[in-house]
Write a protein that holds these residues in place. Structure first.
Motif, PDB file in Angstrom:
ATOM      1  N   MET A  40     -51.743  20.742  92.933  1.00 42.53           N
ATOM      2  CA  MET A  40     -51.659  19.622  91.994  1.00 42.53           C
ATOM      3  C   MET A  40     -50.863  18.486  92.635  1.00 42.53           C
ATOM      4  O   MET A  40     -49.779  18.696  93.164  1.00 42.53           O
ATOM      5  CB  MET A  40     -50.969  20.056  90.702  1.00 42.53           C
ATOM      6  CG  MET A  40     -50.888  18.961  89.638  1.00 42.53           C
ATOM      7  SD  MET A  40     -49.866  19.406  88.200  1.00 42.53           S
ATOM      8  CE  MET A  40     -50.743  20.851  87.596  1.00 42.53           C
ATOM      9  N   LEU A  42     -50.937  13.744  89.228  1.00 39.31           N
ATOM     10  CA  LEU A  42     -51.496  14.591  88.170  1.00 39.31           C
ATOM     11  C   LEU A  42     -50.388  15.342  87.444  1.00 39.31           C
ATOM     12  O   LEU A  42     -50.451  15.539  86.226  1.00 39.31           O
ATOM     13  CB  LEU A  42     -52.504  15.578  88.758  1.00 39.31           C
ATOM     14  CG  LEU A  42     -53.176  16.543  87.767  1.00 39.31           C
ATOM     15  CD1 LEU A  42     -53.859  15.790  86.634  1.00 39.31           C
ATOM     16  CD2 LEU A  42     -54.161  17.449  88.498  1.00 39.31           C
ATOM     17  N   ARG A  55     -63.930  12.539  80.930  1.00 39.92           N
ATOM     18  CA  ARG A  55     -64.621  13.280  81.992  1.00 39.92           C
ATOM     19  C   ARG A  55     -66.113  12.992  81.967  1.00 39.92           C
ATOM     20  O   ARG A  55     -66.732  12.751  83.023  1.00 39.92           O
ATOM     21  CB  ARG A  55     -64.375  14.796  81.814  1.00 39.92           C
ATOM     22  CG  ARG A  55     -65.141  15.654  82.825  1.00 39.92           C
ATOM     23  CD  ARG A  55     -64.679  15.382  84.236  1.00 39.92           C
ATOM     24  NE  ARG A  55     -65.575  15.958  85.235  1.00 39.92           N
ATOM     25  CZ  ARG A  55     -66.587  15.309  85.815  1.00 39.92           C
ATOM     26  NH1 ARG A  55     -66.853  14.050  85.491  1.00 39.92           N
ATOM     27  NH2 ARG A  55     -67.338  15.899  86.713  1.00 39.92           N
ATOM     28  N   GLY A  69     -61.677  13.404  86.996  1.00 43.29           N
ATOM     29  CA  GLY A  69     -62.387  14.534  87.562  1.00 43.29           C
ATOM     30  C   GLY A  69     -62.229  15.785  86.713  1.00 43.29           C
ATOM     31  O   GLY A  69     -61.408  15.843  85.795  1.00 43.29           O
ATOM     32  N   THR A  70     -63.021  16.801  87.058  1.00 43.65           N
ATOM     33  CA  THR A  70     -62.988  18.052  86.298  1.00 43.65           C
ATOM     34  C   THR A  70     -61.621  18.723  86.387  1.00 43.65           C
ATOM     35  O   THR A  70     -61.090  19.200  85.384  1.00 43.65           O
ATOM     36  CB  THR A  70     -64.073  19.011  86.820  1.00 43.65           C
ATOM     37  OG1 THR A  70     -65.360  18.391  86.653  1.00 43.65           O
ATOM     38  CG2 THR A  70     -64.043  20.325  86.064  1.00 43.65           C
ATOM     39  N   ARG A  71     -61.051  18.783  87.588  1.00 43.85           N
ATOM     40  CA  ARG A  71     -59.740  19.429  87.737  1.00 43.85           C
ATOM     41  C   ARG A  71     -58.695  18.728  86.892  1.00 43.85           C
ATOM     42  O   ARG A  71     -57.916  19.379  86.182  1.00 43.85           O
ATOM     43  CB  ARG A  71     -59.300  19.408  89.206  1.00 43.85           C
ATOM     44  CG  ARG A  71     -57.954  20.087  89.454  1.00 43.85           C
ATOM     45  CD  ARG A  71     -57.364  19.718  90.800  1.00 43.85           C
ATOM     46  NE  ARG A  71     -57.109  18.273  90.896  1.00 43.85           N
ATOM     47  CZ  ARG A  71     -56.431  17.714  91.901  1.00 43.85           C
ATOM     48  NH1 ARG A  71     -55.987  18.461  92.893  1.00 43.85           N
ATOM     49  NH2 ARG A  71     -56.239  16.406  91.922  1.00 43.85           N
ATOM     50  N   ASP A  72     -58.666  17.407  86.949  1.00 40.31           N
ATOM     51  CA  ASP A  72     -57.690  16.653  86.158  1.00 40.31           C
ATOM     52  C   ASP A  72     -57.877  16.918  84.668  1.00 40.31           C
ATOM     53  O   ASP A  72     -56.908  17.105  83.932  1.00 40.31           O
ATOM     54  CB  ASP A  72     -57.832  15.156  86.430  1.00 40.31           C
ATOM     55  CG  ASP A  72     -57.305  14.760  87.798  1.00 40.31           C
ATOM     56  OD1 ASP A  72     -57.205  15.637  88.684  1.00 40.31           O
ATOM     57  OD2 ASP A  72     -57.006  13.568  87.984  1.00 40.31           O
ATOM     58  N   LEU A 119     -59.140  19.559  83.165  1.00 38.57           N
ATOM     59  CA  LEU A 119     -58.699  20.909  82.810  1.00 38.57           C
ATOM     60  C   LEU A 119     -57.175  20.997  82.758  1.00 38.57           C
ATOM     61  O   LEU A 119     -56.610  21.625  81.852  1.00 38.57           O
ATOM     62  CB  LEU A 119     -59.254  21.919  83.810  1.00 38.57           C
ATOM     63  CG  LEU A 119     -60.777  22.125  83.763  1.00 38.57           C
ATOM     64  CD1 LEU A 119     -61.216  23.046  84.898  1.00 38.57           C
ATOM     65  CD2 LEU A 119     -61.210  22.687  82.420  1.00 38.57           C
ATOM     66  N   VAL A 120     -56.511  20.388  83.721  1.00 36.71           N
ATOM     67  CA  VAL A 120     -55.039  20.410  83.739  1.00 36.71           C
ATOM     68  C   VAL A 120     -54.480  19.688  82.522  1.00 36.71           C
ATOM     69  O   VAL A 120     -53.546  20.176  81.858  1.00 36.71           O
ATOM     70  CB  VAL A 120     -54.507  19.776  85.040  1.00 36.71           C
ATOM     71  CG1 VAL A 120     -52.993  19.558  84.960  1.00 36.71           C
ATOM     72  CG2 VAL A 120     -54.834  20.665  86.243  1.00 36.71           C
TER      73      VAL A 120
END
Length: 233
Positions: free
Chosen positions: A1, A5, A75, A81-84, A86-87
């Motif tokens: 991370m 973020l 999103r 982005g997808t990772r951001d 989800l976090v």
């Protein structure tokens, strides 16, 4: 991370925690100060709307969605982005739960007491769709109309009003919905009512995406500030 973020996740966790403290705490306080349900709802709605305004103003430069539906819409629109996503959603869910626990403890109640308040039926499910569509449209419409400085007041005012014009009292937020299971008080919701509320909120978010794209076709990246930070979330 990344550090960037991480800062956004902390802002989402803290902001959502304070939002739930406002929702649940003001509900508890209202029932202790009055036996009139209408007055209790008025007190609850004013406190929630005011808290939202303050929290968004303070945390908007970092991240101030406090709502998984808003993050998912970002999103889908390609703003994060997808990772951001989800976090940030994980931070919102954790923050919501923490906020309810703290609200319970501040009023000397058990840290967790599972709510027994059943909420449901076609009217309330429709209300959650309507409430969520309106909330997402208010947020993205304010920003895409070059009014990002007003989004805090628009959101706070809308939620305070939606407490009254929707039969569900406008949860409009999966993190809020899940967290409110943890307090058997005025603002609580029974676990059995949660799944349909969240499903209707997600449906509302999907409808709102279509409306945002239709109404603001030339503003697809308006939520992203020049330095890469989100302007609203």
């Amino acid at each position: 991370m990344t550090a960037h973020l991480g800062r956004k996740a902390v802002a989402e966790l803290v902001g959502t925690a304070f939002l739930l403290m406002a929702v649940v705490g003001s509900g508890i306080m209202a029932t202790r100060l009055s036996d009139d349900v209408g007055l209790q709802l008025l007190e609850n709605s004013i406190a929630t709307g005011a808290a939202l305004i303050a929290l968004i103003i303070a945390l908007q430069p970092v991240s101030a969605a406090f709502n998984p539906v808003v993050t998912l819409v970002e999103r889908v629109l390609g703003l994060i982005g997808t990772r951001d996503a989800l976090v940030l959603i994980a931070a919102q869910m954790a923050g919501g739960a923490a906020g309810v626990v703290l609200a319970n403890l501040m009023f000397e109640l058990p840290a967790v007491s599972v709510s027994t308040t059943e909420r449901g039926g076609a009217g309330q499910w429709l209300a959650e769709v309507v409430a969520t569509v309106g909330l997402v449209l208010i947020i993205f419409g304010s920003v895409r109309g070059d009014r990002s400085r007003t989004v805090a007041f628009a959101v706070g005012g809308y939620i305070a009003a939606a407490y009254w014009f929707t039969s569900s009292t406008s949860f409009a937020n999966p993190a809020v919905t899940v967290a409110r299971m943890l307090s058997d008080t005025f603002a609580g919701i029974a676990p059995g009512s949660v799944a349909m509320f969240i499903a209707m909120q997600l449906l509302g978010g999907a409808i709102a995406v279509v409306l945002v794209r239709t109404l603001y076709p030339a503003r697809q990246r308006a939520l992203v500030a020049p330095d890469g930070d989100d302007a609203t979330a």
